[in-house]
Design a protein around this motif. Structure first.
Motif, short mmCIF file in Angstrom:
data_model
loop_
_atom_site.label_atom_id
_atom_site.label_comp_id
_atom_site.label_asym_id
_atom_site.label_seq_id
_atom_site.Cartn_x
_atom_site.Cartn_y
_atom_site.Cartn_z
N ILE A 192 -1.02 19.88 -2.97
CA ILE A 192 -0.26 18.91 -3.62
C ILE A 192 -1.31 17.63 -3.68
O ILE A 192 -1.76 17.16 -2.83
CB ILE A 192 0.79 18.66 -2.57
N MET A 193 -1.44 17.01 -4.68
CA MET A 193 -1.99 15.73 -5.07
C MET A 193 -1.09 14.68 -5.47
O MET A 193 -0.35 14.81 -6.06
CB MET A 193 -3.06 15.98 -6.23
N ARG A 194 -1.54 13.53 -4.70
CA ARG A 194 -0.96 12.40 -5.18
C ARG A 194 -2.09 11.38 -4.80
O ARG A 194 -2.56 11.27 -3.93
CB ARG A 194 0.46 12.17 -4.33
N TRP A 195 -1.61 10.35 -5.57
CA TRP A 195 -2.32 8.85 -5.69
C TRP A 195 -1.97 8.32 -4.30
O TRP A 195 -0.70 8.23 -3.96
CB TRP A 195 -2.28 8.14 -7.22
N LEU A 196 -3.00 7.63 -3.71
CA LEU A 196 -2.92 6.92 -2.71
C LEU A 196 -2.47 5.51 -2.78
O LEU A 196 -3.61 4.51 -3.24
CB LEU A 196 -4.32 6.99 -1.70
N ARG A 197 -1.48 4.99 -2.89
CA ARG A 197 -1.06 3.79 -3.12
C ARG A 197 -0.60 2.99 -2.00
O ARG A 197 -0.30 2.12 -2.01
CB ARG A 197 0.20 3.74 -4.21
N ALA A 198 -0.60 3.62 -1.00
CA ALA A 198 -0.07 3.13 0.50
C ALA A 198 -0.98 1.75 0.78
O ALA A 198 0.02 0.90 1.27
CB ALA A 198 0.01 3.98 1.61
N CYS A 199 -1.97 1.45 0.70
CA CYS A 199 -2.54 0.54 0.97
C CYS A 199 -3.83 0.23 0.30
O CYS A 199 -4.36 1.00 -0.14
CB CYS A 199 -2.96 0.54 2.74
N PRO A 200 -4.12 -1.09 0.02
CA PRO A 200 -5.25 -1.09 -0.65
C PRO A 200 -6.47 -0.73 0.04
O PRO A 200 -6.50 -0.87 1.14
CB PRO A 200 -5.43 -2.80 -1.00
N TRP A 201 -7.74 -0.47 -0.56
CA TRP A 201 -8.80 0.42 -0.02
C TRP A 201 -9.53 -0.38 1.19
O TRP A 201 -9.49 0.22 2.17
CB TRP A 201 -9.86 0.60 -1.08
N GLY A 202 -9.46 -1.85 1.26
CA GLY A 202 -10.15 -2.33 2.35
C GLY A 202 -9.32 -3.01 3.40
O GLY A 202 -9.80 -3.30 4.44
N GLN A 203 -8.21 -2.91 3.32
CA GLN A 203 -7.20 -3.52 4.18
C GLN A 203 -6.94 -2.79 5.57
O GLN A 203 -6.95 -3.37 6.82
CB GLN A 203 -6.09 -4.09 3.76
N ARG A 204 -6.90 -1.49 5.45
CA ARG A 204 -6.42 -0.62 6.52
C ARG A 204 -7.33 0.48 6.73
O ARG A 204 -7.50 1.18 5.54
CB ARG A 204 -5.01 -0.25 6.27
N ARG A 205 -7.47 1.16 7.74
CA ARG A 205 -8.21 2.59 7.72
C ARG A 205 -7.07 3.72 7.39
O ARG A 205 -6.29 3.55 7.39
CB ARG A 205 -8.46 2.59 9.17
N ARG A 206 -7.83 4.43 6.48
CA ARG A 206 -7.01 5.61 6.04
C ARG A 206 -6.79 6.68 7.03
O ARG A 206 -7.83 6.91 7.92
CB ARG A 206 -7.53 6.11 4.84
N SER A 207 -5.62 7.40 7.01
CA SER A 207 -5.38 8.50 7.89
C SER A 207 -6.22 9.49 7.24
O SER A 207 -6.72 9.65 6.41
CB SER A 207 -3.91 8.71 7.95
#
Length: 129
Positions: free
Chosen positions: A80-95
């Motif tokens: 399953i692919m979905r675009w990561l829109r949860a947080c802007p790239w620099g603001q939070r660490r990605r899970s």
């Protein structure tokens, strides 16, 4: 990595197109001994919900429920692919899950770029008939 990667983008609004690539991966590639995988993107992402799996009945192909069961039997992976829109790239660490999704998206982009560099033909059915 699989020898043959299918990228499905059609959702339950067109059940025949939604099931076509899963059918090809399971009943053609896997039967021929070719390692295949299916990536669900765009509208196809909702095809993993139980209610939708039971409701998708394509014309000319087995029901989605049967195709996914056969995919499990034949060891055809469905991603399953979905675009990561949860947080802007620099603001939070990605899970870790977001990192994995990003790697999958980059892998598909690379695969698509490479497929445009060298011509390839995908034929289905009996070439003699």
């Amino acid at each position: 990595m699989a020898e043959l990667v299918y990228l499905a983008t059609h959702g339950p609004d067109d059940p025949t197109k939604a099931c076509m690539l899963i059918h090809l991966a399971v009943n053609d590639a896997a039967e021929a001994g070719i390692e295949a995988e299916v990536n669900l993107a765009g509208d196809a992402v909702v095809l993993i919900h139980d209610a939708i799996i039971d409701a998708v009945l394509p014309i000319g192909f087995p029901p989605l429920k049967d195709l996914l069961a056969k995919a499990r039997e034949k060891d055809v992976h469905v991603f399953i692919m979905r675009w990561l829109r949860a947080c802007p790239w620099g603001q939070r660490r990605r899970s870790r899950r977001q990192e994995r999704l990003l790697l999958d998206a980059n892998r598909v982009r690379t695969m698509l770029r490479r497929s445009h560099q060298r011509p390839s033909v995908l034929a289905c059915g009996d070439p003699g008939g």
